[in-house]
Design a protein around this motif. Structure first.
Motif, short mmCIF file in Angstrom:
data_model
loop_
_atom_site.label_atom_id
_atom_site.label_comp_id
_atom_site.label_asym_id
_atom_site.label_seq_id
_atom_site.Cartn_x
_atom_site.Cartn_y
_atom_site.Cartn_z
N ALA A 97 -2.93 -6.89 -9.20
CA ALA A 97 -1.99 -6.71 -8.00
C ALA A 97 -2.48 -6.16 -6.87
CB ALA A 97 -0.67 -6.62 -8.51
N ARG A 98 -2.99 -5.02 -7.28
CA ARG A 98 -3.58 -3.77 -6.12
C ARG A 98 -4.68 -4.71 -5.21
NH1 ARG A 98 -5.04 1.17 -9.05
NH2 ARG A 98 -3.38 1.09 -10.44
N ILE A 99 -5.58 -5.39 -6.11
CA ILE A 99 -6.61 -6.00 -5.27
C ILE A 99 -6.06 -7.06 -4.23
CG2 ILE A 99 -8.61 -7.48 -5.63
CD1 ILE A 99 -8.99 -6.10 -8.37
N ALA A 100 -4.96 -7.95 -4.93
CA ALA A 100 -4.51 -9.02 -3.98
C ALA A 100 -3.75 -8.28 -2.88
CB ALA A 100 -3.64 -9.86 -4.74
N ASP A 101 -3.28 -7.21 -3.03
CA ASP A 101 -2.39 -6.62 -1.91
C ASP A 101 -3.39 -6.05 -0.71
OD1 ASP A 101 -0.09 -5.31 -0.61
OD2 ASP A 101 -0.93 -3.69 -1.02
N LEU A 102 -4.77 -5.34 -1.15
CA LEU A 102 -5.56 -4.82 -0.33
C LEU A 102 -6.11 -6.01 0.40
CD1 LEU A 102 -7.26 -2.12 -2.11
CD2 LEU A 102 -5.68 -1.89 -0.27
N ILE A 103 -6.41 -7.14 -0.25
CA ILE A 103 -7.51 -8.11 0.30
C ILE A 103 -6.22 -9.00 1.55
CG2 ILE A 103 -8.24 -10.60 0.10
CD1 ILE A 103 -9.14 -9.61 -2.61
N GLU A 104 -5.13 -9.09 1.08
CA GLU A 104 -4.06 -9.45 2.03
C GLU A 104 -3.94 -8.42 3.27
OE1 GLU A 104 0.18 -9.62 1.28
OE2 GLU A 104 0.16 -10.33 3.38
N ARG A 105 -3.95 -7.24 3.06
CA ARG A 105 -3.67 -6.18 4.02
C ARG A 105 -5.10 -6.33 5.08
NH1 ARG A 105 -2.21 -0.51 2.71
NH2 ARG A 105 -2.17 -0.38 5.19
N ARG A 106 -6.13 -6.32 4.49
CA ARG A 106 -7.23 -6.54 5.20
C ARG A 106 -7.26 -7.67 6.27
NH1 ARG A 106 -10.44 -6.38 8.45
NH2 ARG A 106 -12.83 -6.44 8.30
N ILE A 107 -6.74 -8.56 5.68
CA ILE A 107 -6.64 -9.65 6.65
C ILE A 107 -5.46 -9.82 7.60
CG2 ILE A 107 -6.16 -12.60 6.53
CD1 ILE A 107 -7.86 -12.46 3.66
N ARG A 108 -4.24 -9.50 7.21
CA ARG A 108 -3.31 -9.57 7.89
C ARG A 108 -3.06 -8.38 8.99
NH1 ARG A 108 1.22 -6.77 6.59
NH2 ARG A 108 0.60 -6.82 4.41
N GLU A 109 -3.71 -7.13 8.84
CA GLU A 109 -3.70 -6.07 9.56
C GLU A 109 -4.86 -5.89 10.37
OE1 GLU A 109 -2.49 -2.57 7.76
OE2 GLU A 109 -0.75 -3.67 6.51
N ARG A 110 -5.88 -6.82 10.08
CA ARG A 110 -7.49 -6.70 10.65
C ARG A 110 -7.67 -5.12 10.56
NH1 ARG A 110 -7.59 -11.57 10.25
NH2 ARG A 110 -8.48 -12.72 12.14
N VAL A 111 -7.41 -4.53 9.66
CA VAL A 111 -7.83 -3.13 9.63
C VAL A 111 -9.01 -2.82 8.76
CG1 VAL A 111 -6.21 -2.62 7.44
CG2 VAL A 111 -6.88 -0.83 8.72
N PRO A 112 -10.01 -1.91 9.21
CA PRO A 112 -11.19 -1.80 8.48
C PRO A 112 -11.04 -1.35 7.15
CG PRO A 112 -11.57 -0.74 10.70
CD PRO A 112 -10.17 -1.46 10.46
N ALA A 113 -11.62 -1.84 5.92
CA ALA A 113 -11.34 -1.43 4.57
C ALA A 113 -11.15 -0.08 4.26
CB ALA A 113 -12.41 -2.29 4.01
N ALA A 114 -12.18 0.84 5.17
CA ALA A 114 -12.21 2.22 4.85
C ALA A 114 -10.91 2.79 5.24
CB ALA A 114 -13.31 2.82 5.49
N TYR A 115 -9.96 2.22 6.19
CA TYR A 115 -8.84 2.93 6.29
C TYR A 115 -7.89 2.52 5.13
CZ TYR A 115 -10.28 4.22 11.14
OH TYR A 115 -10.77 4.63 12.05
N LEU A 116 -7.92 1.58 4.37
CA LEU A 116 -7.29 1.18 3.34
C LEU A 116 -7.57 1.99 2.10
CD1 LEU A 116 -7.23 -2.85 3.85
CD2 LEU A 116 -5.55 -1.41 4.29
N THR A 117 -8.77 2.27 2.02
CA THR A 117 -8.96 2.81 0.86
C THR A 117 -9.23 4.47 1.07
OG1 THR A 117 -11.52 2.68 1.42
CG2 THR A 117 -10.67 1.11 0.05
N ARG A 118 -9.25 4.74 2.24
CA ARG A 118 -9.49 6.28 2.82
C ARG A 118 -10.38 6.97 2.27
NH1 ARG A 118 -5.53 5.72 6.04
NH2 ARG A 118 -3.40 6.38 5.41
N ARG A 119 -11.64 5.95 2.33
CA ARG A 119 -13.02 6.85 1.94
C ARG A 119 -14.34 5.88 2.72
NH1 ARG A 119 -13.66 4.69 -4.18
NH2 ARG A 119 -14.24 2.54 -3.88
N MET A 120 -15.50 6.61 2.59
CA MET A 120 -16.55 5.77 3.14
C MET A 120 -17.70 6.81 2.87
SD MET A 120 -18.15 3.40 4.55
CE MET A 120 -16.98 2.47 4.84
#
Ligand SMILES: C[S@@+](CC[C@H](N)C(=O)[O-])C[C@H]1O[C@@H](n2cnc3c(N)ncnc32)[C@H](O)[C@@H]1O
Length: 300
Positions: A68-91
């Motif tokens: 469920a968490r994976i699905a949510d992150l994928i959806e946010r990455r698409i909807r918000e056009r936010v770099p993945a690193a800002y969702l995971t807070r790491r790089m």
């Protein structure tokens, strides 16, 4: 979004995510350059897995809660056009994992390679006693340099107090408080008479026109981390003018200017910038020695 069945493996989730990201026509330029790697980072993060163990975990079933968490992150990455690193807070940068959030640029400078090489062949690493990083953001360059050069003291400087809060989180995370100092400074203005063996910078270098054409993901990053005047060179000019005053004899200056390389060559046709080459790709990074600065940008 219609998810894969609840009993999908890590590999299937990654392939599903990659297909979704691809379909959405996203931009990949913040640590990955393709949908598969970006999806893998979201899946591994949400499932609490380490990328190093990919071979061993690929065929494991992802439990429902993590799915469920994976699905949510994928959806946010698409909807918000936010770099993945800002969702995971790491790089990752130079092999080290940094904390990042919207207060700082997502680390991606090719200068990582030069740091991993201890600035060889341009200066012997045991001659580097102190180093300045201008526009440190997350602190990735300053901290990776401190880790590569265990005897060096490092000033991690930025004009943004918000960015410096993130720098400090990373300094503490790597337990480098004794050797890395977070300093607020507008280019050299806040550094007093400090002099360094190496001055390194990945300053903002995007010009007016290019700013308007950047993919949406970049608008999530602090504008002051990207924009630098009409031709992208405002901060770089100030670095060039002030560097010699703050550089020790036999020291080096390393600055990333990305696509503004052409504008820089046009602005300073007489200066023999040394453009560095990187095995892992990327470019637009020049080096000047203290001797060259003496000739073209003498101490004031
Ligand atoms: C391209 S980001 C680089 C961040 C980090 N060094 C990296 O490589 O990921 C540029 C940084 O320069 C900082 N900056 C912008 N203007 C500055 C100035 N006048 N003096 C010092 N830093 C500045 C921004 O706040 C931002 O953190």
């Amino acid at each position: 979004m219609s998810n894969p069945s609840p009993t999908k493996t890590v590999r299937e989730w990654t392939e599903f995510g990659a297909a979704k990201l691809d379909e959405a026509g996203l931009w990949f330029g913040h640590g990955t350059d393709n949908a598969f790697d970006e999806a893998a980072e979201l899946v591994f993060f949400a499932a609490g897995l380490r990328h190093e163990e990919a071979g061993a975990v690929y065929e494991q079933i992802v439990p429902a809660e993590q799915a469920a968490r994976i699905a949510d992150l994928i959806e946010r990455r698409i909807r918000e056009r936010v770099p993945a690193a800002y969702l995971t807070r790491r790089m990752w940068f130079a092999g080290h994992e940094f904390y990042v959030d919207e207060r700082v640029l997502v680390p991606r400078s090719p200068i990582a390679e030069l740091i991993e090489a201890g600035f060889s062949p341009w200066i012997t690493s045991d001659r580097i006693h102190n180093l300045l990083d201008i526009g440190t953001g997350s602190g990735c360059i300053a901290i990776a340099a401190a880790l590569a050069l265990p005897n060096a003291r490092v000033d991690a400087s930025d004009v943004s107090l918000e960015a410096l809060e993130v720098t400090k989180i990373n300094i503490a995370r790597f337990q480098l408080d004794q050797r890395v100092r977070a300093v607020q400074s507008d280019v050299f203005a806040g550094l007093g008479a400090g002099r360094y063996d190496v001055i390194v910078s990945n300053p903002p270098y995007v010009g007016d026109d290019e700013m308007t054409q950047l993919p949406q993901e970049y608008s999530r990053e602090p504008r002051m981390a990207l924009h630098s005047g009409v031709d992208g060179l405002d901060i770089t000019r100030r670095i060039l003018q002030g560097a010699r005053t703050h550089l020790n004899d036999r020291g080096i200056l390393v600055v990333e200017v990305g696509n503004s390389e052409i504008a820089l060559e046009e602005a300073y046709p007489r200066v023999p910038f040394i453009w560095l080459e990187f095995e892992r790709g990327g470019g637009g990074v020049f080096l000047l020695t203290a001797e060259q600065l003496d000739e073209y940008f003498p101490r004031k």
